[in-house]
Scaffold this motif. Structure first.
Motif, PDB file in Angstrom:
ATOM      1  N   GLY A 106      24.723  14.531 -24.259  1.00 14.22           N
ATOM      2  CA  GLY A 106      25.138  14.852 -25.614  1.00 14.22           C
ATOM      3  C   GLY A 106      25.132  16.336 -25.920  1.00 14.22           C
ATOM      4  O   GLY A 106      25.646  16.756 -26.963  1.00 14.22           O
ATOM      5  N   ARG A 116      36.496  16.443 -24.891  1.00 17.43           N
ATOM      6  CA  ARG A 116      35.122  16.943 -24.783  1.00 17.43           C
ATOM      7  C   ARG A 116      35.068  18.366 -24.236  1.00 17.43           C
ATOM      8  O   ARG A 116      34.194  19.145 -24.624  1.00 17.43           O
ATOM      9  CB  ARG A 116      34.300  16.032 -23.860  1.00 17.43           C
ATOM     10  CG  ARG A 116      34.193  14.598 -24.328  1.00 17.43           C
ATOM     11  CD  ARG A 116      33.199  13.804 -23.473  1.00 17.43           C
ATOM     12  NE  ARG A 116      33.594  13.724 -22.087  1.00 17.43           N
ATOM     13  CZ  ARG A 116      32.836  14.133 -21.066  1.00 17.43           C
ATOM     14  NH1 ARG A 116      31.647  14.672 -21.302  1.00 17.43           N
ATOM     15  NH2 ARG A 116      33.263  14.007 -19.822  1.00 17.43           N
ATOM     16  N   ASN A 138      31.362  19.942 -24.223  1.00 20.43           N
ATOM     17  CA  ASN A 138      30.597  19.301 -25.291  1.00 20.43           C
ATOM     18  C   ASN A 138      30.388  17.827 -24.979  1.00 20.43           C
ATOM     19  O   ASN A 138      31.089  17.247 -24.148  1.00 20.43           O
ATOM     20  CB  ASN A 138      31.337  19.441 -26.624  1.00 20.43           C
ATOM     21  CG  ASN A 138      31.510  20.871 -27.052  1.00 20.43           C
ATOM     22  OD1 ASN A 138      30.667  21.729 -26.768  1.00 20.43           O
ATOM     23  ND2 ASN A 138      32.600  21.146 -27.743  1.00 20.43           N
ATOM     24  N   ASN A 139      29.415  17.249 -25.650  1.00 24.93           N
ATOM     25  CA  ASN A 139      29.112  15.828 -25.473  1.00 24.93           C
ATOM     26  C   ASN A 139      28.990  15.479 -23.989  1.00 24.93           C
ATOM     27  O   ASN A 139      29.621  14.533 -23.498  1.00 24.93           O
ATOM     28  CB  ASN A 139      30.187  14.968 -26.136  1.00 24.93           C
ATOM     29  CG  ASN A 139      29.808  13.506 -26.202  1.00 24.93           C
ATOM     30  OD1 ASN A 139      28.621  13.154 -26.121  1.00 24.93           O
ATOM     31  ND2 ASN A 139      30.801  12.639 -26.338  1.00 24.93           N
ATOM     32  N   LYS A 141      27.817  14.152 -20.397  1.00 21.93           N
ATOM     33  CA  LYS A 141      27.314  12.878 -19.928  1.00 21.93           C
ATOM     34  C   LYS A 141      26.695  13.049 -18.547  1.00 21.93           C
ATOM     35  O   LYS A 141      27.066  13.978 -17.820  1.00 21.93           O
ATOM     36  CB  LYS A 141      28.472  11.879 -19.844  1.00 21.93           C
ATOM     37  CG  LYS A 141      29.240  11.705 -21.126  1.00 21.93           C
ATOM     38  CD  LYS A 141      30.444  10.798 -20.920  1.00 21.93           C
ATOM     39  CE  LYS A 141      31.242  10.639 -22.209  1.00 21.93           C
ATOM     40  NZ  LYS A 141      32.410   9.747 -22.022  1.00 21.93           N
TER      41      LYS A 141
END
Length: 124
Positions: free
Chosen positions: A15, A67, A84-85, A87
């Motif tokens: 995240g 992302r 971003n974000n 995983k």
């Protein structure tokens, strides 16, 4: 010839965000498209994102669309990859590469100019 140096990798929680940088040098570096690739342990190197020499065109792998954002700072001959974000599946060594043609970067990893890579680790 083009020389490429990546920076900005590190450890981040799922995240979270990181920004990678690819500094390009060489007499004609500004005329090259730049791509970001990644290679996870035990897997083949794969294309992540690319940007044309004049920033008119960008292209992303489906796995990172929405992302990741690629951009270039022409004043500093640097290409950034804002991630971003993140995983856990984004964990890999990230490389930048250069070619005069963005389409070539998208289609192949048989390229002449590569950086040394920077590790990105995303913990769950």
């Amino acid at each position: 010839q083009v020389q490429l140096v990546e920076s900005g990798g590190g450890l981040v929680q799922a995240g979270g965000s990181l920004r990678l940088s690819c500094a390009a040098s060489g007499r004609t570096a500004s005329s090259y498209a730049i791509g970001w690739f990644r290679q996870a342990s035990g897997k083949e190197r794969e294309f992540v994102a690319g940007i044309s020499w004049n920033s008119d065109n960008t292209y992303y792998a489906d796995s990172v669309k929405g992302r990741f954002t690629i951009s270039r700072d022409d004043a500093k001959n640097t290409v950034h990859l804002q991630m971003n974000n993140l995983k856990p599946d984004d964990t890999a060594v990230y490389y930048c590469a250069a070619d005069r043609n963005l389409s070539i970067l998208i289609l192949t990893t048989s390229l002449d100019y590569w950086g040394q890579g920077t590790q990105v680790t995303v913990s769950s």
